[in-house]
Design an enzyme around this catalytic site. Structure first.
Site, PDB file in Angstrom:
ATOM      1  N   GLY A 115      36.480  39.130  37.976  1.00  0.00           N
ATOM      2  CA  GLY A 115      37.175  38.014  38.608  1.00  0.00           C
ATOM      3  C   GLY A 115      38.606  38.338  38.973  1.00  0.00           C
ATOM      4  O   GLY A 115      38.919  39.365  39.585  1.00  0.00           O
ATOM      5  N   SER A 116      39.517  37.477  38.547  1.00  0.00           N
ATOM      6  CA  SER A 116      40.906  37.560  38.997  1.00  0.00           C
ATOM      7  C   SER A 116      41.687  38.748  38.456  1.00  0.00           C
ATOM      8  O   SER A 116      42.809  38.998  38.917  1.00  0.00           O
ATOM      9  CB  SER A 116      41.647  36.266  38.640  1.00  0.00           C
ATOM     10  OG  SER A 116      41.202  35.208  39.454  1.00  0.00           O
ATOM     11  N   ILE A 117      41.140  39.501  37.529  1.00  0.00           N
ATOM     12  CA  ILE A 117      41.804  40.745  37.139  1.00  0.00           C
ATOM     13  C   ILE A 117      41.890  41.671  38.347  1.00  0.00           C
ATOM     14  O   ILE A 117      42.762  42.542  38.420  1.00  0.00           O
ATOM     15  CB  ILE A 117      41.075  41.405  35.951  1.00  0.00           C
ATOM     16  CG1 ILE A 117      41.083  40.464  34.732  1.00  0.00           C
ATOM     17  CG2 ILE A 117      41.720  42.730  35.570  1.00  0.00           C
ATOM     18  CD1 ILE A 117      40.294  40.967  33.544  1.00  0.00           C
ATOM     19  N   THR A 118      41.012  41.450  39.328  1.00  0.00           N
ATOM     20  CA  THR A 118      41.082  42.177  40.599  1.00  0.00           C
ATOM     21  C   THR A 118      42.474  42.068  41.217  1.00  0.00           C
ATOM     22  O   THR A 118      42.985  43.022  41.821  1.00  0.00           O
ATOM     23  CB  THR A 118      40.044  41.604  41.585  1.00  0.00           C
ATOM     24  OG1 THR A 118      38.742  41.652  40.993  1.00  0.00           O
ATOM     25  CG2 THR A 118      40.040  42.375  42.898  1.00  0.00           C
ATOM     26  N   LYS A 119      43.099  40.910  41.064  1.00  0.00           N
ATOM     27  CA  LYS A 119      44.422  40.685  41.672  1.00  0.00           C
ATOM     28  C   LYS A 119      45.455  41.688  41.186  1.00  0.00           C
ATOM     29  O   LYS A 119      46.393  42.033  41.915  1.00  0.00           O
ATOM     30  CB  LYS A 119      44.901  39.265  41.360  1.00  0.00           C
ATOM     31  CG  LYS A 119      44.078  38.147  41.983  1.00  0.00           C
ATOM     32  CD  LYS A 119      44.640  36.782  41.607  1.00  0.00           C
ATOM     33  CE  LYS A 119      43.932  35.639  42.317  1.00  0.00           C
ATOM     34  NZ  LYS A 119      42.574  35.393  41.794  1.00  0.00           N
TER      35      LYS A 119
END
Length: 451
Positions: free
Chosen positions: A64-68
């Site tokens: 998920g947002s760890i991609t950011k």
């Protein structure tokens, strides 16, 4: 470093309790110390059935947002290359960006004011559209840019497009070439690669499962598309802990982890903030950096103690249920059962050159003690208390590292005989005695002196 077997048993037990009590198909986790994975564990199966394939440190989960955080690091790498300035309006580099007057720094820190989600269907559960589709949906500002923290997935879609324009290739290929491949993160990808966990929703009132969809998020992919493993994400935790393999300057990494925008909830004490792409926390005086992640069917977390470099990563293939306390419990178990040894003291002959600076100093009538730390810093009073600060040496003088004087220059002024007369700290005059008349006090010293 090999952990004591009793520590490993405690960590494994905590993970098993989480999987059982929270009714998660599977959980997996790892701990990092000294830049490497020192423990990993998993509980449960990939399909939630008792006879299903077990999870392990090599299983892919959607993060998920760890991609950011990968997108943000690539943006800062571009900044360090001179390709952009964080104060640039994003339209300078992406002319068709929605609300293009917001700055790159505001997008990174979730202070742009851009809406949180897309204007169309729930983007996390449907196939994503193109960049042109996102622009055509006319994302709105919910708040004045720079006014406050407002988490924006749309903002990171814009940053992904920024990376693509400047690198002249899709954002994920740019990140793979610049970060994933050099770091050996071969099991981090935009789509699942076997063995990969299946995403499940667990019924809140019964022990049954519901399949969650998996798809390409299109233009929204930079906000949460990546899949990774315990082994790979542990390497990213080590990166955050300072093991950057020369891919990012230490000063830039520290800059990314400075709290910029508080994640404030009215009526409650704030517990976290956001820097330039990284979430940051202050837990009873201990600073952490990292990020959380969630997508339908998956939950993930990454957290690193910024002082020690110890870190943890956790994964689950359930839409909900993973307790926020798990990652802290694992890190606390490591710290309590396997404490880091203190750095041994040794003499530093180089400090002799600065000995004439240590001792008592006065700013007006306020007294401070100036000392030297083992890192070679000057320490004025108690950092963070009554304008106390640390200072590092530079060719131009000593520069403040924290507190009120962060970034300000402390200059040592000598008299005609070459002895230290006084200190000038951003125009403030520090003297050996209060209002020393020999120190050229701004505003002069009253003729009657002390009376």
């Amino acid at each position: 470093m090999a952990l004591d077997p009793s520590t490993t048993r405690a960590l494994d037990h905590r993970l098993a309790v989480e999987q059982s009590e929270q009714r998660l198909p599977s959980v997996a986790a790892g701990l990092v110390r000294d830049g490497r994975l020192v423990w990993s564990g998993a509980a449960g199966t990939l399909n939630g059935r008792s006879d299903g394939p077990p999870a392990d440190a090599g299983t892919q989960y959607r993060i998920g947002s760890i991609t950011k955080t990968f997108v943000a690091v690539e943006v800062l790498r571009l900044r360090d290359e001179g390709r952009l300035d964080l104060g640039d309006a994003v339209s300078r580099h992406v002319p068709d960006a929605p609300q293009g007057h917001v700055t790159i720094a505001q997008l990174l820190s979730h202070t742009s004011g851009l809406q949180a989600e897309t204007s169309g269907p729930w983007w996390e559960r449907v196939a994503g559209g193109s960049w042109a589709d996102l622009v055509a949906s006319r994302p709105e500002l919910k708040f004045r840019p720079g006014a406050r923290f407002h988490y924006s997935n749309v903002g990171y879609a814009v940053l992904g497009e920024l990376v693509a324009r400047l690198r002249q290739e899709p954002w994920d290929l740019a990140v793979a070439g610049s970060l994933l491949e050099p770091l050996g993160m071969g099991r981090t990808s935009t789509r699942p690669q076997p063995p990969a966990a299946e995403g499940w929703g667990v019924h809140p009132l019964a022990d049954v499962l519901h399949v969650e969809p998996e798809h390409d998020a299109g233009a929204m992919a930079p906000a949460g598309q990546f899949w990774s493993t315990v082994e790979d994400l542990a390497r990213w935790a080590a990166f955050l802990g300072g093991e950057t393999a020369g891919l990012l300057a230490a000063d830039t990494l520290a800059e990314m982890c400075l709290p910029i925008a508080v994640n404030d909830v009215p009526g409650a004490a704030w517990t976290g903030a956001h820097g330039l792409g990284w979430q940051v926390w202050n837990v009873e005086g201990t600073r952490y950096a990292g990020h959380g992640g969630s997508m339908p069917g998956f939950l993930a977390g990454l957290r690193v103690d910024t002082a020690t470099g110890d870190g943890a990563v956790v994964f689950a293939n359930g839409t909900s249920g993973l307790r926020q306390t798990l990652i802290g419990d694992l890190m606390d178990t490591l710290a309590e059962r396997e404490p880091l040894p203190p750095s041994p003291w040794s003499a530093d002959a180089e400090q002799a050159a600065s000995l004439e600076l240590v001792g008592d100093w006065y700013w007006g009538t306020s007294g401070y003690t100036l000392s030297l730390s083992r890192e070679g810093h000057l320490v004025l009073g108690e950092p963070g208390v009554a304008r106390g600060s640390r200072f590092r040496p530079t060719e131009y003088g000593w520069v403040g590292l924290d507190g009120y004087h962060e970034g300000e220059t402390l200059s040592v002024i000598h008299d005609a005989a070459g002895h230290v007369s006084h200190l000038d700290l951003g125009s403030f005059r520090f003297t050996r005695t209060p209002y020393d008349p020999a120190a050229d006090i701004p505003g002069d010293v009253h003729p009657a002196r002390w009376h």
